[in-house]
Design an enzyme around this catalytic site. Structure first.
Site, PDB file in Angstrom:
ATOM      1  N   ARG A  54     117.264  39.162  75.330  1.00 45.16           N
ATOM      2  CA  ARG A  54     117.808  38.467  76.991  1.00 45.16           C
ATOM      3  C   ARG A  54     119.858  38.682  76.716  1.00 45.16           C
ATOM      4  O   ARG A  54     119.868  39.034  75.371  1.00 45.16           O
ATOM      5  CB  ARG A  54     117.832  37.292  77.033  1.00 45.16           C
ATOM      6  CG  ARG A  54     116.483  37.513  78.502  1.00 45.16           C
ATOM      7  CD  ARG A  54     116.403  35.952  78.736  1.00 45.16           C
ATOM      8  NE  ARG A  54     116.324  34.836  77.793  1.00 45.16           N
ATOM      9  CZ  ARG A  54     117.434  34.184  77.573  1.00 45.16           C
ATOM     10  NH1 ARG A  54     118.742  34.273  77.468  1.00 45.16           N
ATOM     11  NH2 ARG A  54     116.872  33.073  76.874  1.00 45.16           N
TER      12      ARG A  54
ATOM     13  N   TYR B 102     113.687  44.997  78.337  1.00 43.51           N
ATOM     14  CA  TYR B 102     113.462  44.142  77.554  1.00 43.51           C
ATOM     15  C   TYR B 102     112.863  42.674  78.031  1.00 43.51           C
ATOM     16  O   TYR B 102     114.162  42.165  79.002  1.00 43.51           O
ATOM     17  CB  TYR B 102     114.166  43.425  76.126  1.00 43.51           C
ATOM     18  CG  TYR B 102     113.896  42.945  75.558  1.00 43.51           C
ATOM     19  CD1 TYR B 102     112.942  43.315  74.239  1.00 43.51           C
ATOM     20  CD2 TYR B 102     113.435  41.338  75.345  1.00 43.51           C
ATOM     21  CE1 TYR B 102     112.334  41.922  73.573  1.00 43.51           C
ATOM     22  CE2 TYR B 102     112.983  40.258  74.735  1.00 43.51           C
ATOM     23  CZ  TYR B 102     112.605  41.282  74.051  1.00 43.51           C
ATOM     24  OH  TYR B 102     111.745  40.002  72.825  1.00 43.51           O
TER      25      TYR B 102
ATOM     26  N   LYS C 136     112.542  34.906  84.310  1.00 39.33           N
ATOM     27  CA  LYS C 136     113.906  34.471  84.116  1.00 39.33           C
ATOM     28  C   LYS C 136     114.413  34.563  85.313  1.00 39.33           C
ATOM     29  O   LYS C 136     114.643  33.533  86.106  1.00 39.33           O
ATOM     30  CB  LYS C 136     114.428  34.846  83.105  1.00 39.33           C
ATOM     31  CG  LYS C 136     113.858  33.733  81.643  1.00 39.33           C
ATOM     32  CD  LYS C 136     113.542  32.520  82.409  1.00 39.33           C
ATOM     33  CE  LYS C 136     112.776  31.673  80.858  1.00 39.33           C
ATOM     34  NZ  LYS C 136     112.060  32.628  79.694  1.00 39.33           N
TER      35      LYS C 136
ATOM     36  N   HIS D 211     112.701  25.255  83.531  1.00 40.34           N
ATOM     37  CA  HIS D 211     111.848  26.343  81.797  1.00 40.34           C
ATOM     38  C   HIS D 211     110.639  24.982  80.564  1.00 40.34           C
ATOM     39  O   HIS D 211     112.004  24.744  80.047  1.00 40.34           O
ATOM     40  CB  HIS D 211     113.138  26.177  80.750  1.00 40.34           C
ATOM     41  CG  HIS D 211     113.557  27.952  79.859  1.00 40.34           C
ATOM     42  ND1 HIS D 211     114.005  27.616  79.189  1.00 40.34           N
ATOM     43  CD2 HIS D 211     112.458  28.526  79.850  1.00 40.34           C
ATOM     44  CE1 HIS D 211     113.787  28.782  77.923  1.00 40.34           C
ATOM     45  NE2 HIS D 211     112.405  28.912  78.491  1.00 40.34           N
TER      46      HIS D 211
ATOM     47  N   SER E 267     115.266  28.440  74.246  1.00 39.79           N
ATOM     48  CA  SER E 267     114.352  29.848  74.172  1.00 39.79           C
ATOM     49  C   SER E 267     113.925  29.202  72.858  1.00 39.79           C
ATOM     50  O   SER E 267     115.108  28.814  71.775  1.00 39.79           O
ATOM     51  CB  SER E 267     115.215  30.947  74.277  1.00 39.79           C
ATOM     52  OG  SER E 267     115.390  30.735  76.028  1.00 39.79           O
TER      53      SER E 267
ATOM     54  N   CYS F  91     112.568  27.738  71.000  1.00 40.35           N
ATOM     55  CA  CYS F  91     112.614  26.189  70.366  1.00 40.35           C
ATOM     56  C   CYS F  91     111.192  25.532  70.311  1.00 40.35           C
ATOM     57  O   CYS F  91     111.453  23.715  70.268  1.00 40.35           O
ATOM     58  CB  CYS F  91     113.526  25.443  71.144  1.00 40.35           C
ATOM     59  SG  CYS F  91     115.190  25.673  70.044  1.00 40.35           S
TER      60      CYS F  91
ATOM     61  N   ASP G 122     105.996  28.138  79.631  1.00 38.20           N
ATOM     62  CA  ASP G 122     107.816  28.791  79.456  1.00 38.20           C
ATOM     63  C   ASP G 122     108.230  28.244  81.136  1.00 38.20           C
ATOM     64  O   ASP G 122     109.687  28.012  81.061  1.00 38.20           O
ATOM     65  CB  ASP G 122     108.027  30.072  79.706  1.00 38.20           C
ATOM     66  CG  ASP G 122     108.882  30.762  78.848  1.00 38.20           C
ATOM     67  OD1 ASP G 122     109.755  30.152  78.351  1.00 38.20           O
ATOM     68  OD2 ASP G 122     109.362  31.524  80.013  1.00 38.20           O
TER      69      ASP G 122
ATOM     70  N   ARG H 173     107.627  39.987  70.049  1.00 43.41           N
ATOM     71  CA  ARG H 173     107.062  38.930  71.487  1.00 43.41           C
ATOM     72  C   ARG H 173     105.497  39.331  71.224  1.00 43.41           C
ATOM     73  O   ARG H 173     106.049  40.802  71.035  1.00 43.41           O
ATOM     74  CB  ARG H 173     108.325  39.129  72.497  1.00 43.41           C
ATOM     75  CG  ARG H 173     109.383  37.931  71.803  1.00 43.41           C
ATOM     76  CD  ARG H 173     109.645  36.750  73.199  1.00 43.41           C
ATOM     77  NE  ARG H 173     110.729  36.338  72.901  1.00 43.41           N
ATOM     78  CZ  ARG H 173     111.067  35.171  73.342  1.00 43.41           C
ATOM     79  NH1 ARG H 173     109.717  34.740  74.336  1.00 43.41           N
ATOM     80  NH2 ARG H 173     111.595  34.970  73.313  1.00 43.41           N
TER      81      ARG H 173
HETATM   82  P1  GTP Z   1     111.006  30.806  74.911  1.00 45.49           P
HETATM   83  O1  GTP Z   1     109.512  32.019  74.844  1.00 45.49           O
HETATM   84  O2  GTP Z   1     112.327  31.894  73.886  1.00 45.49           O
HETATM   85  O3  GTP Z   1     111.338  30.498  75.858  1.00 45.49           O
HETATM   86  O4  GTP Z   1     110.361  30.238  73.572  1.00 45.49           O
HETATM   87  P2  GTP Z   1     109.599  28.901  72.686  1.00 45.49           P
HETATM   88  O5  GTP Z   1     110.129  27.874  72.886  1.00 45.49           O
HETATM   89  O6  GTP Z   1     108.239  28.927  73.920  1.00 45.49           O
HETATM   90  O7  GTP Z   1     109.185  29.066  71.169  1.00 45.49           O
HETATM   91  P3  GTP Z   1     108.256  29.188  69.971  1.00 45.49           P
HETATM   92  O8  GTP Z   1     107.561  28.264  70.803  1.00 45.49           O
HETATM   93  O9  GTP Z   1     107.430  30.200  69.936  1.00 45.49           O
HETATM   94  O10 GTP Z   1     109.122  28.715  68.617  1.00 45.49           O
HETATM   95  C1  GTP Z   1     109.951  29.386  68.610  1.00 45.49           C
HETATM   96  C2  GTP Z   1     110.627  29.234  66.831  1.00 45.49           C
HETATM   97  O11 GTP Z   1     110.042  27.190  66.676  1.00 45.49           O
HETATM   98  C3  GTP Z   1     108.789  30.083  65.902  1.00 45.49           C
HETATM   99  O12 GTP Z   1     109.318  30.797  65.066  1.00 45.49           O
HETATM  100  C4  GTP Z   1     108.533  28.747  65.746  1.00 45.49           C
HETATM  101  O13 GTP Z   1     107.470  28.694  64.636  1.00 45.49           O
HETATM  102  C5  GTP Z   1     109.431  27.795  65.859  1.00 45.49           C
HETATM  103  N1  GTP Z   1     108.879  26.109  65.841  1.00 45.49           N
HETATM  104  C6  GTP Z   1     107.334  26.006  66.801  1.00 45.49           C
HETATM  105  N2  GTP Z   1     107.653  24.250  66.210  1.00 45.49           N
HETATM  106  C7  GTP Z   1     108.307  24.137  65.393  1.00 45.49           C
HETATM  107  C8  GTP Z   1     107.915  22.764  65.141  1.00 45.49           C
HETATM  108  O14 GTP Z   1     107.903  21.668  65.471  1.00 45.49           O
HETATM  109  N3  GTP Z   1     109.008  22.430  63.758  1.00 45.49           N
HETATM  110  C9  GTP Z   1     110.057  23.730  63.534  1.00 45.49           C
HETATM  111  N4  GTP Z   1     109.982  23.873  62.184  1.00 45.49           N
HETATM  112  N5  GTP Z   1     109.479  24.622  63.835  1.00 45.49           N
HETATM  113  C10 GTP Z   1     108.908  25.281  65.436  1.00 45.49           C
HETATM  114  C1  SPV Z   2     113.095  32.902  76.350  1.00 45.25           C
HETATM  115  O1  SPV Z   2     113.932  33.878  76.145  1.00 45.25           O
HETATM  116  O2  SPV Z   2     113.704  31.784  76.970  1.00 45.25           O
HETATM  117  C2  SPV Z   2     112.281  33.689  76.767  1.00 45.25           C
HETATM  118  C3  SPV Z   2     111.854  35.113  76.645  1.00 45.25           C
HETATM  119  O3  SPV Z   2     111.258  32.918  77.569  1.00 45.25           O
HETATM  120  S1  SPV Z   2     112.781  36.618  78.008  1.00 45.25           S
HETATM  121  O4  SPV Z   2     111.917  36.369  78.698  1.00 45.25           O
HETATM  122  O5  SPV Z   2     113.028  36.759  77.407  1.00 45.25           O
HETATM  123  O6  SPV Z   2     113.916  35.244  78.612  1.00 45.25           O
HETATM  124 MN    MN Z   3     111.816  30.901  77.496  1.00 47.57          MN
END
Ligand code: GTP
Ligand code: SPV
Ligand code: MN
Length: 586
Positions: free
Chosen positions: A73, A201, A210, A230, A252, A254, A277, A372
């Site tokens: 984004r 993207y 979003k 979110h 995002s 996290c 999400d 992704r």
């Molecule tokens: P968006 O789709 O961008 O909104 O992100 P999301 O919040 O769904 O993130 P996602 O669960 O895909 O995690 C993103 C990154 O955080 C990955 O590289 C994971 O491996 C890492 N991660 C997730 N949970 C943990 C945790 O409990 N500890 C650590 N150290 N890393 C974590």
């Molecule tokens: C984020 O960035 O929080 C996502 C991926 O979940 S996107 O759909 O590109 O916003």
């Molecule tokens: Mn997101």
């Protein structure tokens, strides 16, 4: 039928001048046809849109490589165009709606010459849900069409839902020439309209995600008394059969997707996934919050996903069905024709291409850090039986988290709803690769909504405080899985073990355990945490809960600076809470 839709589509076609118009109907044959076109045509760069992957390992799966300048984004090119700048607030880029339309209309003029214009009727939310909203997206990208197919409930039946009404959210999208200088993601919340050009993207281009489900919908929620957030939505069943649902908000990249599909580290518990999400949250007749997931798929971060960290997502990706699974900007293991990314296996495969299709060189990223996957929720083995429940699920707790190397304890409970709103409104998190820009810088990201709130955040905070008629508010918790030691190593094991913290929250909801009052909120007695089988020292546990005065003084300064942008518009209640925190920290 659908007169207002037809009229709007005609107008957009007159502007963009495509060679051909295709109305998406939403059946398997059509989908197969689109995949075929995507596998033969060079679409928006040096690569074909789709490359089929090994169907023995990843059934019905395809690799997509986006343009190398179009991998996340772009918040600096995203605008929220209310007639008055103050209504967009300091948290958004703003342009006058008339000016904004003039600017992008010039870019849209003739942009689909030689291309096909696809019309995607889709619904955010289950079509039977009173909270669902019908939408139309126009796009000239097959990748976007297929992604919308996976991520939303799309198809011609939605045209019947819309009927002759002009009550639908409009999204006009074109990849344009993919030049970042001519890339704009323009939102017109007062007209239920999004115009996006120059990016193919994710969140820039899948306008149901979003752009609509957060930016436009948050404004609708403000007007109508609900919330678009979110957040993940997950169900937890205890060994004695008690079922609860919680919401989890993280910025995002996290940890939302991981948490939404967590494999509980405490035996006997069962987790189900409603969403990973976005949550739309309404107040039910009983005065409790009820949440639906408006989406129908997962657009999740690939790097770091493995059988060890997220087995349920790996299973989702390996379950082929009617809906294809897409892998965007991952590496390609040539020996097996399957996707690869950092963290999938310990060692990279020997014959590996990077995300741009070049032979991988050690020391570089094989997958782009924001690579992704796009997968149907219906492929998820943990999908909640309530996923399609039109009324949503009742919420017992909300948890907010961020990525913080220091300052913020592993878990902390707020004193009440307003205190929770204060803490959520002042949350900081280190930036990630989900958005273009610097990585690892602490920025205030209230409710993980800084890039997604479609109006002035001061009003948004007010809406959280007083805009919902909740008689029975859920408890609010704050977590930080990301505290680091002096060597920069994560101190908490995270992933499955995060369930130990969830368990404590549920115990608090049930009134089973007490908590310690501190200047920042309620902390657990460490003896109340189930740490059975976990190799973690008492010293580390104490450190994870340590509240350091100097760190919090800095935190308070950061909050003050953030709040100051909102001037008089900031609710007094939040200012009072900040003053209170300051006093308690002295
Ligand atoms: P968006 O789709 O961008 O909104 O992100 P999301 O919040 O769904 O993130 P996602 O669960 O895909 O995690 C993103 C990154 O955080 C990955 O590289 C994971 O491996 C890492 N991660 C997730 N949970 C943990 C945790 O409990 N500890 C650590 N150290 N890393 C974590
Ligand atoms: C984020 O960035 O929080 C996502 C991926 O979940 S996107 O759909 O590109 O916003
Ligand atoms: Mn997101």
């Amino acid at each position: 039928m659908a007169k207002a839709v037809e009229k709007w589509v005609e107008e957009q076609a007159a502007l963009t001048k495509p060679d051909k118009i295709v109305w998406i109907r939403g059946n398997e044959e059509e989908m197969r046809g689109l995949m075929e076109i995507g596998m033969t045509v060079e679409h928006t760069g040096p690569h074909q849109t789709f490359r089929q992957l090994n169907s023995n390992i990843f059934p019905n799966s395809y690799l997509h490589r986006s343009h190398p300048n179009d991998v996340a984004r772009t918040e600096q090119l995203t605008f929220v165009c209310h007639p008055k700048k103050e209504d967009a607030g300091p948290n958004n880029n703003w342009m006058d709606p008339t000016e904004a339309k003039k600017l992008v209309t010039a870019l849209f003029d003739g942009c689909m010459k030689g291309r096909t214009l696809y019309v995607i009727p889709y619904m955010m939310g289950h079509p039977d849900s009173p909270y669902a909203k019908p939408c139309i997206q126009i796009t000239d990208s097959i990748y976007v069409v297929v992604s919308m197919y996976i991520m939303t409930r799309a198809g011609e039946r939605i045209l019947n839902t819309i009927g002759d009404s002009d009550n639908f959210v409009r999204g006009l999208h074109s990849v344009g020439d993919l030049d970042p200088n001519r890339r704009f993601i323009m939102h017109f919340p007062q007209e239920n309209l999004v115009m996006s050009i120059g990016s193919g993207y994710g969140g820039n281009a899948l306008l149901g995600k979003k752009c609509f489900s957060l930016r436009i919908a948050s404004y609708q929620g403000y007007k109508e008394g609900w919330l678009a957030e979110h957040m993940i939505v997950m169900g937890i069943e205890s060994p004695d059969g008690d079922k609860k649902y919680i919401l989890g908000s993280f910025p995002s990249a996290c940890g939302k997707t991981n948490l939404a599909m967590i494999n509980p580290s405490i035996p006997g518990y069962k987790v189900t996934t409603v969403g990973d999400d976005i949550a739309w949250i309404n107040v039910g007749p009983d005065g409790r919050l009820y949440a639906i997931n408006p989406e129908a798929g997962f657009f999740g971060v690939a790097p770091g996903t493995s059988d060890n960290t997220n087995l349920n997502m790996m299973k989702t990706l390996k379950t082929g069905n009617f809906y294809p699974t897409l892998f965007t900007n991952v590496g390609l293991d040539l020996s097996t024709n399957s996707p690869w990314w950092e963290g999938l296996t310990k060692e990279p495969p020997s014959d590996l291409l990077d995300w741009q299709g070049n032979p991988w060189k050690p020391g570089t990223n094989a997958a782009h850090p924001n690579a992704r996957f796009t997968a149907s929720a219906y492929n998820c083995p943990l999908l909640s039986p309530e996923f399609d429940n039109p009324r949503g699920v009742p919420i017992s707790a909300i948890l907010f988290g961020g990525r913080r190397s220091d300052t913020v304890p592993l878990v902390c409970e707020s004193l009440d709803w307003a205190h929770g709103v204060f803490k959520a409104s002042s949350l900081g998190s280190e930036t990630t690769t989900a958005a273009a820009g610097a990585v690892g810088v602490v920025r205030r990201d209230p409710m993980a909504m800084l890039p997604f709130c479609g109006y002035n955040m001061a009003d948004y905070f007010g809406h959280w405080l007083n805009g919902l008629k909740i008689s029975n508010p859920p408890k609010i918790f704050f977590v930080n899985w990301f505290k680091k030691d002096s060597n920069g190593k994560f101190m908490w094991p995270g992933f499955s073990d995060n369930f130990r913290i969830i368990k404590w929250m549920l115990d608090r909801v049930d009134g089973k355990v007490s908590a310690k009052d501190t200047p920042v909120g309620l902390l657990p007695n460490i003896s109340d945490l189930n740490l059975a089988g976990l190799d973690i020292s008492e010293e580390t546990m104490n450190y994870l809960f340590e509240i350091k005065k100097d760190e919090w003084q800095r935190e308070i300064a950061g909050i003050e600076e953030f709040y100051s942008q909102f001037g008089e518009r900031l609710p007094t209640e939040l200012r009072n809470h900040l003053a209170d925190l300051k006093r308690r920290m002295q």
